[in-house]
Motif scaffolding. Structure first.
Motif, mmCIF file in Angstrom:
data_model
loop_
_atom_site.group_PDB
_atom_site.id
_atom_site.type_symbol
_atom_site.label_atom_id
_atom_site.label_comp_id
_atom_site.label_asym_id
_atom_site.label_seq_id
_atom_site.Cartn_x
_atom_site.Cartn_y
_atom_site.Cartn_z
ATOM 1 N N PRO A 1 14.882 -21.714 51.704
ATOM 2 C CA PRO A 1 14.623 -20.802 50.573
ATOM 3 C C PRO A 1 15.903 -20.129 50.073
ATOM 4 O O PRO A 1 15.964 -19.689 48.921
ATOM 5 C CB PRO A 1 13.639 -19.786 51.161
ATOM 6 C CG PRO A 1 13.820 -19.873 52.640
ATOM 7 C CD PRO A 1 14.233 -21.266 52.938
ATOM 8 N N ARG A 2 16.920 -20.044 50.929
ATOM 9 C CA ARG A 2 18.174 -19.405 50.518
ATOM 10 C C ARG A 2 18.984 -20.321 49.599
ATOM 11 O O ARG A 2 19.446 -19.913 48.536
ATOM 12 C CB ARG A 2 19.005 -19.036 51.749
ATOM 13 C CG ARG A 2 18.446 -17.892 52.562
ATOM 14 C CD ARG A 2 19.500 -17.358 53.523
ATOM 15 N NE ARG A 2 19.977 -18.403 54.429
ATOM 16 C CZ ARG A 2 19.503 -18.610 55.644
ATOM 17 N NH1 ARG A 2 18.530 -17.841 56.097
ATOM 18 N NH2 ARG A 2 19.988 -19.553 56.416
ATOM 19 N N THR A 3 19.166 -21.578 50.038
ATOM 20 C CA THR A 3 20.002 -22.503 49.260
ATOM 21 C C THR A 3 19.190 -23.343 48.278
ATOM 22 O O THR A 3 19.748 -24.006 47.418
ATOM 23 C CB THR A 3 20.747 -23.446 50.214
ATOM 24 O OG1 THR A 3 19.796 -24.263 50.928
ATOM 25 C CG2 THR A 3 21.586 -22.664 51.207
ATOM 26 N N ARG A 4 17.838 -23.308 48.462
ATOM 27 C CA ARG A 4 16.949 -24.131 47.629
ATOM 28 C C ARG A 4 17.355 -25.606 47.670
ATOM 29 O O ARG A 4 17.342 -26.309 46.659
ATOM 30 C CB ARG A 4 16.931 -23.623 46.188
ATOM 31 C CG ARG A 4 16.346 -22.228 46.059
ATOM 32 C CD ARG A 4 16.193 -21.800 44.612
ATOM 33 N NE ARG A 4 15.599 -20.467 44.520
ATOM 34 C CZ ARG A 4 15.324 -19.855 43.375
ATOM 35 N NH1 ARG A 4 15.610 -20.455 42.222
ATOM 36 N NH2 ARG A 4 14.785 -18.651 43.379
ATOM 37 N N SER A 5 17.696 -26.037 48.851
ATOM 38 C CA SER A 5 18.071 -27.444 49.055
ATOM 39 C C SER A 5 17.548 -27.893 50.403
ATOM 40 O O SER A 5 17.142 -27.082 51.240
ATOM 41 C CB SER A 5 19.590 -27.614 48.984
ATOM 42 O OG SER A 5 20.214 -26.863 50.020
ATOM 43 N N GLN A 6 17.554 -29.215 50.614
ATOM 44 C CA GLN A 6 17.127 -29.768 51.893
ATOM 45 C C GLN A 6 18.217 -29.546 52.937
ATOM 46 O O GLN A 6 19.393 -29.799 52.692
ATOM 47 C CB GLN A 6 16.849 -31.271 51.766
ATOM 48 C CG GLN A 6 15.502 -31.600 51.150
ATOM 49 C CD GLN A 6 14.348 -31.311 52.086
ATOM 50 O OE1 GLN A 6 13.515 -30.447 51.829
ATOM 51 N NE2 GLN A 6 14.274 -32.054 53.180
ATOM 52 N N GLU A 7 17.807 -29.079 54.102
ATOM 53 C CA GLU A 7 18.727 -28.884 55.216
ATOM 54 C C GLU A 7 18.282 -29.770 56.383
ATOM 55 O O GLU A 7 17.087 -30.064 56.518
ATOM 56 C CB GLU A 7 18.749 -27.418 55.665
ATOM 57 C CG GLU A 7 19.111 -26.427 54.574
ATOM 58 C CD GLU A 7 20.603 -26.410 54.285
ATOM 59 O OE1 GLU A 7 21.340 -27.222 54.883
ATOM 60 O OE2 GLU A 7 21.031 -25.582 53.454
ATOM 61 N N GLU A 8 19.227 -30.182 57.213
ATOM 62 C CA GLU A 8 18.922 -31.025 58.369
ATOM 63 C C GLU A 8 19.585 -30.468 59.610
ATOM 64 O O GLU A 8 20.661 -29.884 59.541
ATOM 65 C CB GLU A 8 19.401 -32.468 58.142
ATOM 66 C CG GLU A 8 18.653 -33.231 57.081
ATOM 67 C CD GLU A 8 19.037 -34.707 57.052
ATOM 68 O OE1 GLU A 8 19.713 -35.155 58.013
ATOM 69 O OE2 GLU A 8 18.686 -35.393 56.091
ATOM 70 N N ILE A 9 18.925 -30.653 60.745
ATOM 71 C CA ILE A 9 19.510 -30.366 62.049
ATOM 72 C C ILE A 9 19.403 -31.654 62.867
ATOM 73 O O ILE A 9 18.310 -32.212 63.011
ATOM 74 C CB ILE A 9 18.807 -29.194 62.754
ATOM 75 C CG1 ILE A 9 18.871 -27.935 61.878
ATOM 76 C CG2 ILE A 9 19.425 -28.931 64.122
ATOM 77 C CD1 ILE A 9 18.110 -26.751 62.454
#
Length: 472
Positions: free
Chosen positions: A387-395
């Protein structure tokens, strides 16, 4: 050279030592070394080895009769017991052949191997029931160790191990033979250092038959040039040959794998790229999953169908479909050297996912040791929207133990410069998306770590740094 398989050999030896009836199911994908494992285990032990053939029931019964005759004549004074096979009796049916085998094992411990069992079951659909009745008649007074071996994963899991199979409840053990991990590949290719062995693992998926094509006296570049993309080598046509051998409509499966290799990951996207109905595509994907070529994934600790993605599980297929189709014109026009140069320029990009697999293997191998902050019970990859970057994040890897909200977050970097604080800060930020109560961080690096993060980790007990040089 026989490498690894300590766990599998231990399981087989334990069953042999029981001296009572055992039925062991050994299965795994083609080329993974099942028959080699069985032969290693049975060396110098009395064995009837029958390899079923893709033919009719009469031919298979003839082959089984010859295998029994070879065993019974091996103890005679004839210096060449094989020459009596031409006159050996052919059993009239499988019932009588199995009765003969069980009779031989009444007093003596012996093994009876049916290799490529799915071929036999295809030739005679009643063989499961015939075998079930023979086991039920003799299991209490027999010293036979029966080994059923097969490469058709779906058949072995559903028709042999499955609840509805006549053989359900008759097996005493099952062994799924997996490809080698990175540590065993190091043993298979002892002349290679860590990095070259890791790349060799990535381009072969740890499949023994593929590893045999790799010359660890030559460079990785030369192995790719001469043992994978050369049109005359064994591995060049292996994906196509395997699909033709295992599946109907290989062209359709080829299109699906190519679509995933090109970036499609959702069912609808893959189906659209292949001009298929989603229901048809779903069936094809399920078959590729059964073969161990494709993996179906959801983010770690989530089970939402709408987040399901498909990835190429087999790293040899991942390598081949990433590089060979796009370089096919160069390869076929006699410019394989140029194609090899193009491949080598992006090999580190390819190795990113391979390194994640190696790191996951390292975690499970070190589980319940001081190398990890807690005992891991579950681990996987995570992705989702921030929600902060409005992008997909991966771990790359998230792992948990008995405390569900205490999590280990891992970043795996296969690149030529050391990891620094930026990567740790990014990992910490992403970890907050899973709302852990307690967090631990582990960073894996091919090229080590810079001074700043090394000093930070020495003071922060929640951060562990793992240098690839220490992993194998």
């Amino acid at each position: 050279m026989f490498v690894g398989r300590d766990r599998e050999l231990t399981a087989l030896n334990r069953r042999w030592s029981s001296a009572q009836f055992e039925c062991v199911v050994v299965y795994g994908r083609r080329r993974v070394g099942k028959t080699t494992l069985i032969n290693q285990f049975l060396a110098d032990r009395p064995t009837i080895f029958f390899s079923a053939i893709e033919s009719n029931i009469s031919r298979n019964l003839e082959a089984l009769s010859h295998s029994i005759a070879m065993y019974t004549s091996s103890g005679t004074a004839d210096p060449d017991p094989a020459r009596s096979l031409d006159t050996a009796p052919i059993y009239r049916n499988f019932d009588s052949a199995l009765e003969a085998v069980f009779a031989l094992a009444h007093e003596q411990r012996m093994a009876f191997v049916i290799d490529e069992y799915p071929y036999l079951a295809k030739a005679d659909r009643s063989i499961n029931s015939i075998l079930q009745h023979a086991i039920d008649r003799h299991k209490d007074d027999s010293r036979l160790m029966l080994i059923l071996c097969g490469s058709s994963m779906s058949f072995m899991e559903r028709q042999v191990l499955g609840y509805e199979s006549p053989l359900y409840g008759r097996r005493t053990a099952q062994i799924k033979v997996e490809p080698f991990g990175y540590v065993d590949v190091r043993k298979f290719l002892p002349k290679y250092g860590n990095e070259d062995a890791a790349i060799a693992y990535g381009i072969t998926d740890g499949i023994p038959q593929y590893l045999r094509q790799i010359d660890d006296g030559a460079s990785i570049r030369d192995n790719i040039r001469w043992n994978i993309i050369d049109p005359d080598c064994y591995l060049f046509e292996e994906p196509d040959n395997l699909l033709k051998q295992e599946l109907r409509n290989p062209a359709e499966y080829n299109a699906i794998i190519q679509a995933i290799a090109s970036g499609a990951s959702r069912l609808n996207t893959i189906a659209t790229a292949c001009h298929m109905e989603t229901s048809t595509c779903s069936t094809y994907l399920r078959n590729l999953i059964d073969l161990g070529i494709i993996r179906k994934e959801t983010p770690f600790a989530e089970d939402s169908p709408r987040k399901t993605v498909y990835r190429i599980e087999d790293s040899f297929f991942r390598f081949w479909y990433r590089y060979v189709p796009t370089n096919m014109s160069l390869i076929q026009s006699g410019h394989a050297e140029l194609a090899t140069d193009r491949i080598m320029r992006t090999i580190n990009d390819f190795m990113g996912q391979v390194f994640e697999d190696i790191c996951m293997q390292w975690l499970w191998a070190r589980n319940d040791t001081s190398d990890l902050p807690f005992l891991i019970l579950d681990a996987g990859r995570w992705w989702g929207a921030s929600p902060r970057t409005r992008s997909q994040e991966e771990i790359d890897i998230v792992a948990r133990g008995e405390e569900l909200r205490t999590l280990l977050f891992c970043e795996c970097k296969w690149r030529s410069i050391p990891i620094g604080m930026k990567q740790l800060d990014t990992l910490r930020s992403r970890s907050e998306l899973l709302h852990p109560s307690h967090s631990h961080y582990m960073l894996f690096s091919k090229t080590g770590f810079d001074k700043q993060i090394t000093e930070h980790a020495a003071q922060d007990s929640t951060v562990t740094l793992v240098d690839f040089a220490t992993m194998g």
